[in-house]
Scaffold this active site. Structure first.
Site, PDB file in Angstrom:
ATOM      1  CG  HIS A   1      -7.950  -1.730   8.459  1.00  0.00           C
ATOM      2  ND1 HIS A   1      -7.628  -1.301   9.713  1.00  0.00           N
ATOM      3  CD2 HIS A   1      -7.244  -0.961   7.608  1.00  0.00           C
ATOM      4  CE1 HIS A   1      -6.779  -0.302   9.615  1.00  0.00           C
ATOM      5  NE2 HIS A   1      -6.513  -0.073   8.357  1.00  0.00           N
TER       6      HIS A   1
ATOM      7  CD  GLU B   1      -4.320  -2.730   0.650  1.00  0.00           C
ATOM      8  OE1 GLU B   1      -4.849  -3.768   1.039  1.00  0.00           O
ATOM      9  OE2 GLU B   1      -3.839  -1.878   1.422  1.00  0.00           O
TER      10      GLU B   1
ATOM     11  CG  HIS C   1      -1.998   0.963   1.262  1.00  0.00           C
ATOM     12  ND1 HIS C   1      -3.246   0.688   1.787  1.00  0.00           N
ATOM     13  CD2 HIS C   1      -2.063   2.230   0.821  1.00  0.00           C
ATOM     14  CE1 HIS C   1      -4.021   1.758   1.660  1.00  0.00           C
ATOM     15  NE2 HIS C   1      -3.321   2.709   1.094  1.00  0.00           N
TER      16      HIS C   1
HETATM   17  N1  PXP Z   1      -6.786  -3.418   3.569  1.00  0.00           N
HETATM   18  C1  PXP Z   1      -6.573  -2.103   3.375  1.00  0.00           C
HETATM   19  C2  PXP Z   1      -7.353  -1.425   2.306  1.00  0.00           C
HETATM   20  C3  PXP Z   1      -5.629  -1.399   4.119  1.00  0.00           C
HETATM   21  O1  PXP Z   1      -5.436  -0.092   3.899  1.00  0.00           O
HETATM   22  C4  PXP Z   1      -4.878  -2.088   5.089  1.00  0.00           C
HETATM   23  C5  PXP Z   1      -3.824  -1.365   5.875  1.00  0.00           C
HETATM   24  O2  PXP Z   1      -2.833  -0.888   5.020  1.00  0.00           O
HETATM   25  C6  PXP Z   1      -5.137  -3.464   5.271  1.00  0.00           C
HETATM   26  C7  PXP Z   1      -6.091  -4.096   4.503  1.00  0.00           C
HETATM   27  C8  PXP Z   1      -4.393  -4.278   6.287  1.00  0.00           C
HETATM   28  O3  PXP Z   1      -4.730  -3.844   7.578  1.00  0.00           O
HETATM   29  P1  PXP Z   1      -3.890  -4.333   8.815  1.00  0.00           P
HETATM   30  O4  PXP Z   1      -2.512  -3.768   8.672  1.00  0.00           O
HETATM   31  O5  PXP Z   1      -4.635  -3.769   9.998  1.00  0.00           O
HETATM   32  O6  PXP Z   1      -3.885  -5.837   8.797  1.00  0.00           O
END
Ligand code: PXP
Length: 237
Positions: free
Chosen positions: A190, A70, A43
């Site tokens: 997330h 992402e 990301h």
């Molecule tokens: N999905 C998206 C769209 C995100 O922005 C993130 C964090 O960068 C994640 C998944 C992964 O989240 P986590 O780091 O809390 O596992």
């Protein structure tokens, strides 16, 4: 089957703290795959505080499973994605200074914008996933703008889960039935972790992929990366 895509942003954050190449992102991505992960997520954010735009070609060259990029489809981001052609691009409406993503798209209000972006990405052969909160009209909106896939924002789920798992997952289970019915694939991410992941998987029908970074990399400090990936994969059986 639900695929585990490991988000390696936190690994890049550690690397950037010292300016060298330790830990080596490419090696970590290869190891995640050899330990069983079925995807690698990155990301890149505008300030490049973790993944840098310059990291992407090397990762694209070695990821054998699925590379998922992402981010918010700014001009720079679109150029990066179109140049590197990952298998999947997940569109996320995060502001440039966001600590982390905290909500999904307004797929109805942003219909024209998303339709245009998605058609460009799909035209380049990239599968497109749209980050959404589990709300029916937003899921229908994702279908209307031409997404292949949605990614449910699971931050609220994770916060509510310790007190009331059933209430926490209910909108996800309901919206998953809707998404399955209208031909949208379902990803989620997330704040998923070893406590909440198995329950989420059992309740959300047709869950295709989870992308997990923060908790997984933190767990790896205690259990090691190989064991940790195995433990997350076990929650997805
Ligand atoms: N999905 C998206 C769209 C995100 O922005 C993130 C964090 O960068 C994640 C998944 C992964 O989240 P986590 O780091 O809390 O596992």
């Amino acid at each position: 089957m639900t695929r585990l895509s490991v988000n390696i942003n936190k690994v890049a954050l550690i690397r950037n703290a010292r300016g060298g190449n330790l830990p080596d992102l490419v090696k970590v991505a290869q190891d995640c795959e050899s330990f069983g992960a079925q995807g690698i997520t990155i990301h890149p954010r505008p300030d490049e505080r973790h993944i840098r735009y310059s990291d992407v070609p090397a990762l694209k060259a070695i990821v054998k499973t699925e590379l998922n990029i992402e981010g918010n489809p700014t001009e720079d981001f679109m150029e990066l994605v179109l140049r590197n052609r990952p298998h999947q691009c997940t569109l996320v409406p995060d502001s440039p200074d966001a600590l982390t993503s905290d909500q999904g798209w307004d797929t109805v209000g942003q219909k024209a914008f998303l339709t245009d972006i998605i058609s460009t990405l799909r035209g380049a052969g990239i599968r497109v996933s749209v980050f959404v909160d589990p709300v029916e009209h937003l899921v229908e909106g994702a279908k209307a703008v031409g997404a292949d896939c949605i990614e449910f924002y699971t931050g609220h789920f994770a916060r509510l889960f310790p007190d009331d798992p059933r209430l926490a997952v209910e909108p996800h289970a309901r919206c998953a039935r809707l998404a399955n019915g209208i031909g949208l694939e379902i990803n989620a991410g997330h704040d998923l972790n070893l406590d909440n992941l198995r329950y989420y998987k059992t309740q959300v029908e047709g869950l295709k992929e989870v992308s997990i970074g923060h908790a997984l990399i933190s767990d790896a400090l205690y259990f090691g990366l190989q064991n940790t990936i195995r433990m997350y994969l076990n929650c997805l059986i």
